[in-house]
Design an enzyme around this catalytic site. Structure first.
Site, mmCIF file in Angstrom:
data_model
loop_
_atom_site.group_PDB
_atom_site.id
_atom_site.type_symbol
_atom_site.label_atom_id
_atom_site.label_comp_id
_atom_site.label_asym_id
_atom_site.label_seq_id
_atom_site.Cartn_x
_atom_site.Cartn_y
_atom_site.Cartn_z
ATOM 1 N N HIS A 124 50.241 57.769 27.636
ATOM 2 C CA HIS A 124 50.946 56.751 28.417
ATOM 3 C C HIS A 124 50.544 56.896 29.883
ATOM 4 C CE1 HIS A 124 53.398 54.730 25.460
ATOM 5 N NE2 HIS A 124 53.768 55.897 24.951
ATOM 6 N N ASP A 181 49.184 52.122 34.483
ATOM 7 C CA ASP A 181 49.321 50.952 33.617
ATOM 8 C C ASP A 181 48.883 49.671 34.322
ATOM 9 O OD1 ASP A 181 50.145 52.043 31.255
ATOM 10 O OD2 ASP A 181 52.212 51.374 31.370
#
Length: 375
Positions: A125, A155
């Site tokens: 992540h 991200d």
């Protein structure tokens, strides 16, 4: 749709993280973005990344579902997907298969680790990708563990924005070559690409590995946040001496502070001194003092305050769709402005419309529903 991308057709494979935001930003600027969802569902007005998009839910494990996906992709300019390497190939929708039907397709692949390398098949992540670039080690307070900067840096900064840069750059190149290509957008590539300034300071030995000891990590007393008397905070950032001089004047600090602004040995002591000063007034009292100054001071607003701030209001930075607060489309275009966003539709909501455009009859669409090709 209106906006600079009004004639662009994009297929987005439904997923999580950077890809949905990339699709939203393209749709905000007028692109026709079709989501290929896994399963039909109810509309969710809070799922902001789905705004302005169309959706069809397909069972890609069926021959008919896969055929529909291939037909949609054959008419598209861009495809974006965020699966682990090899997943699209297993579905029969890898780059090679898609380019056989649509040689001009821009095929954007978004991952954390990249399409190749020893970690390519590993889960991860934002925090993990950011950790591997060195950037995470520099974020946070001295003597404490690094602080996750939400999921904005890897991200969305190193991921979404570089995916968009890649597919739109390839689209421009296609206008000359007529050929599509594959974009390998990896967060572990994008984050380092944003760190040119930090790499420069490291090369000049002007960056310490110890957190909260540097110019831009909260170490400098003139580039950090301070608590005010009401428990709220100010962001204080006058890096340049002439702006710092304005801060000193407005805050009532000694003018001779200017001469030692960059004397980093004194920074810890000055941070304490400035903190004591800023705690003598409330945040709004300080903002009244700094109003219309060049001291580079701004209030740290909560999410419940941003809509009503006068600058955000003047620029209409936030809007509400079905009562849900969200950002207005950005950036802004003077000749081809983006339209006001529409509420997110349910997964599968546009199946009939999209299939009709592909030439399917009502009877054929009913058959697809009954066979499970439409999920």
């Amino acid at each position: 749709m209106s906006g600079p991308l009004a004639h662009l057709k994009v297929i987005e494979m439904a997923g999580l993280g950077p890809c949905p935001l990339a699709g939203q930003l393209l749709a905000d600027l007028g692109a026709e973005v079709i989501l290929i969802d896994r399963q039909s569902g109810e509309a969710d007005p809070t799922d902001i990344n789905r705004r302005n998009k169309q959706s069809i839910a397909l069972n890609l494990k069926t021959e008919s579902g896969l055929k529909i996906a291939q037909q949609l992709i054959a008419e598209a300019d861009i495809l974006i997907e965020g699966f682990r390497p090899g997943v699209m190939e297993k579905l029969g929708l890898g780059p090679e298969a898609c380019h056989q039907q649509n040689p001009g397709l821009i095929y954007g692949r978004m991952t954390g680790w990249g399409q190749t390398g020893p970690l390519a098949q590993s889960a991860g992540h934002d925090l993990n990708y950011l950790a591997l670039t060195g950037a995470l080690s520099a974020i946070g307070s001295q003597g404490e563990a690094p602080t996750p900067p939400l999921n904005l840096v890897a991200d969305y900064g190193g991921g979404t924005m570089f995916l968009l840069l890649g597919v739109l750059s390839a689209l421009y190149e296609r206008s000359h070559s007529g050929k599509g290509q594959v974009i390998d957008a990896a967060m572990v590539d994008g984050v380092p690409a944003m760190m040119g300034l930090i790499h420069m300071l490291l090369a000049r030995q002007q960056w310490s590995p110890e957190r909260e000891s540097n110019l831009l990590d909260g170490g400098a007393p003139f580039y950090r946040c301070y608590e005010t008397a009401d428990g709220k905070h100010l962001s204080v950032g006058p890096l340049e001496p002439h702006f710092f001089a304005d801060l000193l004047k407005k805050a009532g600090l000694p003018e001779d502070e200017l001469a030692t602004q960059y004397a980093y040995q004194q920074w810890p002591q000055k941070r304490e001194q400035y903190q004591a000063l800023f705690k003598t007034k409330t945040r709004d009292q300080w903002m009244a003092i700094f109003d219309k100054s060049d001291a580079c001071v701004a209030p740290v607003l909560g999410f419940d305050e941003v809509e009503s701030h006068r600058h955000n209001t003047a620029r209409e930075n936030f809007l509400r769709v079905d009562g849900i607060m969200q950002a207005a489309p950005a950036p802004r275009f003077d000749r081809t402005p983006a339209a006001t966003p529409t509420a997110p539709l349910a997964a599968g909501a546009n199946a009939t419309e999209l299939l009709s455009r592909l030439g399917y009859s009502e009877a054929e669409i009913e058959t697809l529903k009954e066979s499970g090709a439409l999920s």
